[in-house]
Write a protein that holds these residues in place. Structure first.
Motif, PDB file in Angstrom:
ATOM      1  N   HIS A  16      20.221   4.014  11.615  1.00  0.00           N
ATOM      2  CA  HIS A  16      19.586   5.277  11.232  1.00  0.00           C
ATOM      3  C   HIS A  16      20.585   6.226  10.573  1.00  0.00           C
ATOM      4  O   HIS A  16      21.728   6.371  11.017  1.00  0.00           O
ATOM      5  CB  HIS A  16      18.974   5.945  12.466  1.00  0.00           C
ATOM      6  CG  HIS A  16      17.813   5.204  13.030  1.00  0.00           C
ATOM      7  ND1 HIS A  16      16.509   5.537  12.745  1.00  0.00           N
ATOM      8  CD2 HIS A  16      17.757   4.105  13.849  1.00  0.00           C
ATOM      9  CE1 HIS A  16      15.695   4.699  13.372  1.00  0.00           C
ATOM     10  NE2 HIS A  16      16.427   3.813  14.047  1.00  0.00           N
ATOM     11  N   TYR A  17      20.104   6.873   9.502  1.00  0.00           N
ATOM     12  CA  TYR A  17      20.891   7.846   8.748  1.00  0.00           C
ATOM     13  C   TYR A  17      20.174   9.192   8.741  1.00  0.00           C
ATOM     14  O   TYR A  17      18.942   9.247   8.625  1.00  0.00           O
ATOM     15  CB  TYR A  17      21.067   7.412   7.287  1.00  0.00           C
ATOM     16  CG  TYR A  17      21.747   6.085   7.085  1.00  0.00           C
ATOM     17  CD1 TYR A  17      23.094   6.010   6.739  1.00  0.00           C
ATOM     18  CD2 TYR A  17      21.035   4.887   7.221  1.00  0.00           C
ATOM     19  CE1 TYR A  17      23.717   4.789   6.529  1.00  0.00           C
ATOM     20  CE2 TYR A  17      21.650   3.663   7.016  1.00  0.00           C
ATOM     21  CZ  TYR A  17      22.986   3.614   6.678  1.00  0.00           C
ATOM     22  OH  TYR A  17      23.604   2.409   6.476  1.00  0.00           O
ATOM     23  N   ALA A  18      20.941  10.275   8.809  1.00  0.00           N
ATOM     24  CA  ALA A  18      20.394  11.624   8.646  1.00  0.00           C
ATOM     25  C   ALA A  18      20.991  12.234   7.385  1.00  0.00           C
ATOM     26  O   ALA A  18      22.215  12.237   7.214  1.00  0.00           O
ATOM     27  CB  ALA A  18      20.725  12.489   9.855  1.00  0.00           C
ATOM     28  N   VAL A  19      20.115  12.699   6.491  1.00  0.00           N
ATOM     29  CA  VAL A  19      20.558  13.354   5.254  1.00  0.00           C
ATOM     30  C   VAL A  19      19.803  14.675   5.151  1.00  0.00           C
ATOM     31  O   VAL A  19      18.573  14.676   5.037  1.00  0.00           O
ATOM     32  CB  VAL A  19      20.276  12.491   4.007  1.00  0.00           C
ATOM     33  CG1 VAL A  19      20.855  13.163   2.763  1.00  0.00           C
ATOM     34  CG2 VAL A  19      20.845  11.077   4.175  1.00  0.00           C
ATOM     35  N   MET A  41      30.588  12.144   6.529  1.00  0.00           N
ATOM     36  CA  MET A  41      30.259  10.825   7.034  1.00  0.00           C
ATOM     37  C   MET A  41      30.703  10.787   8.494  1.00  0.00           C
ATOM     38  O   MET A  41      31.887  10.648   8.788  1.00  0.00           O
ATOM     39  CB  MET A  41      30.947   9.715   6.242  1.00  0.00           C
ATOM     40  CG  MET A  41      30.440   8.328   6.571  1.00  0.00           C
ATOM     41  SD  MET A  41      31.722   7.065   6.638  1.00  0.00           S
ATOM     42  CE  MET A  41      32.636   7.533   8.088  1.00  0.00           C
ATOM     43  N   ASN A  42      29.760  10.965   9.389  1.00  0.00           N
ATOM     44  CA  ASN A  42      30.058  11.026  10.819  1.00  0.00           C
ATOM     45  C   ASN A  42      29.092  10.123  11.580  1.00  0.00           C
ATOM     46  O   ASN A  42      27.871  10.229  11.421  1.00  0.00           O
ATOM     47  CB  ASN A  42      29.918  12.457  11.341  1.00  0.00           C
ATOM     48  CG  ASN A  42      30.749  13.445  10.567  1.00  0.00           C
ATOM     49  OD1 ASN A  42      30.375  13.868   9.485  1.00  0.00           O
ATOM     50  ND2 ASN A  42      31.893  13.819  11.111  1.00  0.00           N
ATOM     51  N   ILE A  43      29.638   9.249  12.409  1.00  0.00           N
ATOM     52  CA  ILE A  43      28.804   8.433  13.280  1.00  0.00           C
ATOM     53  C   ILE A  43      28.756   9.118  14.643  1.00  0.00           C
ATOM     54  O   ILE A  43      29.797   9.408  15.243  1.00  0.00           O
ATOM     55  CB  ILE A  43      29.343   6.981  13.396  1.00  0.00           C
ATOM     56  CG1 ILE A  43      28.406   6.131  14.240  1.00  0.00           C
ATOM     57  CG2 ILE A  43      30.773   6.924  13.851  1.00  0.00           C
ATOM     58  CD1 ILE A  43      27.106   5.768  13.555  1.00  0.00           C
ATOM     59  N   PHE A  44      27.557   9.429  15.110  1.00  0.00           N
ATOM     60  CA  PHE A  44      27.385  10.157  16.371  1.00  0.00           C
ATOM     61  C   PHE A  44      26.761   9.247  17.421  1.00  0.00           C
ATOM     62  O   PHE A  44      25.742   8.588  17.165  1.00  0.00           O
ATOM     63  CB  PHE A  44      26.491  11.380  16.171  1.00  0.00           C
ATOM     64  CG  PHE A  44      27.137  12.492  15.397  1.00  0.00           C
ATOM     65  CD1 PHE A  44      28.140  13.258  15.958  1.00  0.00           C
ATOM     66  CD2 PHE A  44      26.731  12.771  14.104  1.00  0.00           C
ATOM     67  CE1 PHE A  44      28.733  14.291  15.236  1.00  0.00           C
ATOM     68  CE2 PHE A  44      27.316  13.799  13.381  1.00  0.00           C
ATOM     69  CZ  PHE A  44      28.318  14.558  13.951  1.00  0.00           C
ATOM     70  N   ASP A  45      27.373   9.239  18.604  1.00  0.00           N
ATOM     71  CA  ASP A  45      26.788   8.583  19.777  1.00  0.00           C
ATOM     72  C   ASP A  45      25.915   9.632  20.461  1.00  0.00           C
ATOM     73  O   ASP A  45      26.418  10.529  21.147  1.00  0.00           O
ATOM     74  CB  ASP A  45      27.905   8.096  20.697  1.00  0.00           C
ATOM     75  CG  ASP A  45      27.358   7.324  21.899  1.00  0.00           C
ATOM     76  OD1 ASP A  45      26.196   7.567  22.291  1.00  0.00           O
ATOM     77  OD2 ASP A  45      28.099   6.484  22.446  1.00  0.00           O
ATOM     78  N   GLY A  81      29.130  -1.708   9.868  1.00  0.00           N
ATOM     79  CA  GLY A  81      30.276  -1.791  10.778  1.00  0.00           C
ATOM     80  C   GLY A  81      30.501  -0.521  11.565  1.00  0.00           C
ATOM     81  O   GLY A  81      31.094  -0.549  12.658  1.00  0.00           O
ATOM     82  N   LEU A  82      30.022   0.610  11.062  1.00  0.00           N
ATOM     83  CA  LEU A  82      30.205   1.882  11.768  1.00  0.00           C
ATOM     84  C   LEU A  82      29.461   1.907  13.097  1.00  0.00           C
ATOM     85  O   LEU A  82      29.908   2.516  14.072  1.00  0.00           O
ATOM     86  CB  LEU A  82      29.734   3.051  10.886  1.00  0.00           C
ATOM     87  CG  LEU A  82      30.658   3.413   9.723  1.00  0.00           C
ATOM     88  CD1 LEU A  82      29.967   4.345   8.752  1.00  0.00           C
ATOM     89  CD2 LEU A  82      31.951   4.052  10.243  1.00  0.00           C
ATOM     90  N   TRP A  83      28.300   1.264  13.145  1.00  0.00           N
ATOM     91  CA  TRP A  83      27.533   1.234  14.394  1.00  0.00           C
ATOM     92  C   TRP A  83      28.200   0.335  15.433  1.00  0.00           C
ATOM     93  O   TRP A  83      27.895   0.423  16.616  1.00  0.00           O
ATOM     94  CB  TRP A  83      26.109   0.759  14.120  1.00  0.00           C
ATOM     95  CG  TRP A  83      25.210   1.844  13.626  1.00  0.00           C
ATOM     96  CD1 TRP A  83      24.373   2.629  14.366  1.00  0.00           C
ATOM     97  CD2 TRP A  83      25.052   2.281  12.282  1.00  0.00           C
ATOM     98  NE1 TRP A  83      23.711   3.521  13.567  1.00  0.00           N
ATOM     99  CE2 TRP A  83      24.102   3.342  12.271  1.00  0.00           C
ATOM    100  CE3 TRP A  83      25.611   1.890  11.075  1.00  0.00           C
ATOM    101  CZ2 TRP A  83      23.702   3.988  11.121  1.00  0.00           C
ATOM    102  CZ3 TRP A  83      25.229   2.540   9.920  1.00  0.00           C
ATOM    103  CH2 TRP A  83      24.289   3.581   9.949  1.00  0.00           C
TER     104      TRP A  83
END
Length: 491
Positions: free
Chosen positions: A181-184, A377-381, A327-329
């Motif tokens: 999932h992406y948020a823009v 570009m930030n991956i959030f848990d 790969g970020l996930w």
């Protein structure tokens, strides 16, 4: 008494002659010195050098006249007067020559003139930089004619053919935590399109990617029409919503909304005069539309907006994706909330540049040398976010900053506070920044990056964009879309 007696018995004409002789010799020494210095500097002006030599010779010839210095008796006053006149003429000429040439020989004068020139140029450069920054900011924050045209064409299409654009039911994929999932969050249709297309074209399994696009109510219709006319390729999924669709986001719930409304009132007052803008750089930030848009602060409400998701990748609308991002996930954030690329080196981009460390609340809680990181570009848990109660932390600090004494109205400083000690540093190849202001980024670094970011004023959809980077963005523009052609994007 003895000196007085000698003075009374001395010849006043001889005393006068001695003074004239001394003055002549002093100027002989002066012009010879300038001539010698001219030879040392190897000046090209040989005419000036010859004049100094001739003048020294004339002085010497004049002072060696035997009729004046070999007389035993009294001096002839008329002869002395003539001699004095000739000496004074030569002295006058020597002084004129020295005055004209002094700039070439006097180091102190040269240094002072150089200092004056540097000061003047520096002052002009400062004014030019300030005017350039203002012009660049105006150009960056204004809506280009092509973007306005595109939005109007899309809305016109919806009005003309309402049957084609009926609201669709939400898909199950929008809440499926097993997908990517992406948020823009953006009000720029073409920019969002580029972000989505660049992700999908570089994804190995595009059908597993879900995009959550949030815009403001003025643009939501245009955004929906675009993605209905140009569906996302590869089976990827996309939803478009307006900020107003999230009913919990109101001024009583979100303190930043109150501050934005207050800032808009202040901006109205500031706009009555341009003097505040040029004198105080902090007002520039206050006048920045992004800093007063809720779209810029939605990132702090991701867990509430997407309650069934575990992870989400936030992308700014001025990025281009060049590699598969799945790969970020898979990165182990080790219990941290935010995965981001750090931006500091030395003392540059540390916490001290974003927060007011003269305030006791900031000084007591944070390290001024702590390294800042980048949004874009930030991956959030989201599970860790909920556990750490980051949204509550954010709102608490926003309330404390009601008077904006802790930081200026912007999204990065509260982000640094909210995720302090909760951010995992990612490898820099995931996210390369500066394409909107830095002309010196290595092309190898850019080509190896998973995401390139046009942060800064020189956005790729503007005429002021840097040409060496622009094609990296334009190759993802959907030039086959009829409205893009009609609106003359010039890309």
């Amino acid at each position: 008494m003895h000196r007085t007696f000698l003075a009374l018995n001395s010849d006043p004409l001889k005393t006068r002659l001695d003074l004239i002789y001394k003055q002549a010799n002093d100027h002989i020494t002066l012009v010879k010195t300038y001539a010698a210095y001219a030879r040392k500097l190897k000046l090209e002006n040989s005419k000036q050098l010859k004049m100094f030599d001739d003048l020294a010779k004339n002085f010497s010839d004049l002072t060696s006249k035997p009729s004046l210095f070999e007389t035993d008796g009294n001096l002839d006053e008329d002869v002395l007067r003539q001699f004095e006149k000739e000496v004074k003429d030569r002295v006058k000429f020597a002084r004129l020559m020295v005055a004209e040439s002094k700039e070439n020989y006097d180091n102190q004068l040269k240094i002072q003139k150089l200092k004056d020139t540097i000061f003047s140029v520096s002052e002009s450069l400062g004014k030019a930089k300030k005017n350039g920054a203002l012009a660049s900011s105006i150009a960056a924050k204004s809506v280009p004619k092509s973007l306005h045209c595109l939005a109007m064409r899309l809305v016109e299409e919806r009005i003309s053919h309402p049957e084609k654009y009926k609201e669709e039911l939400p898909k199950a994929e929008f809440e499926d935590p097993s997908l990517y999932h992406y948020a823009v969050f953006s009000d720029n249709v073409i920019a969002v399109s580029v972000v989505v297309r660049s992700v999908v074209k570089n994804a190995e399994e595009p059908w597993k990617h879900v995009f959550h696009v949030v815009t403001d109510r003025m643009i939501v219709a245009a955004m929906k029409v675009w993605f209905r006319m140009r569906p996302v390729e590869g089976g990827a999924h996309l939803e478009v919503k307006a900020v107003e669709d999230y009913s919990f986001l109101n001024s009583s719930y979100a303190p930043v909304l109150r501050q934005i409304e207050s800032a808009k009132k202040q901006r109205f007052n500031f706009e009555k005069t341009t003097e505040n803008v040029t004198k105080d750089g902090s007002n520039m930030k206050l006048k920045n539309p992004e800093s007063m848009s809720m779209l810029n602060h939605l990132r702090f409400y991701l867990p509430e907006m997407y309650p069934k998701l575990h992870k989400i990748l936030l992308l700014d609308d001025d990025v281009v994706v060049q590699k598969d991002l799945t790969g970020l996930w898979k990165i182990d954030l080790a219990g941290k909330v935010n995965g981001a690329v750090e931006t500091c080196f030395g003392s540059f981009h540390c916490f001290s540049q974003y927060l007011n460390f003269t305030h006791p609340l900031i000084k007591e809680r944070f390290n001024p040398k702590a390294c800042a990181w980048a949004y874009g570009m930030n991956i959030f848990d989201l599970d860790a976010w909920r556990r750490e109660k980051c949204t509550e932390t954010y709102e608490e600090w926003q309330n404390l900053n009601e008077d904006r004494t802790l930081w200026k109205l912007d999204a990065l400083p509260p982000g640094l506070i909210t995720f302090y000690s909760l951010t995992k540093s990612l490898d820099k190849s995931w996210h390369v920044l500066g394409l909107g202001y830095n002309p010196s980024i290595s092309m190898d670094e850019i080509n190896n990056a998973a995401v390139i970011h046009y942060n800064g004023n020189m956005k790729p959809w503007l005429d002021i964009a840097m040409n060496q980077y622009k094609n990296l963005w334009t190759k993802y523009v959907d030039n086959d879309m009829e409205f893009v052609q009609m609106c003359n994007f010039g890309v």
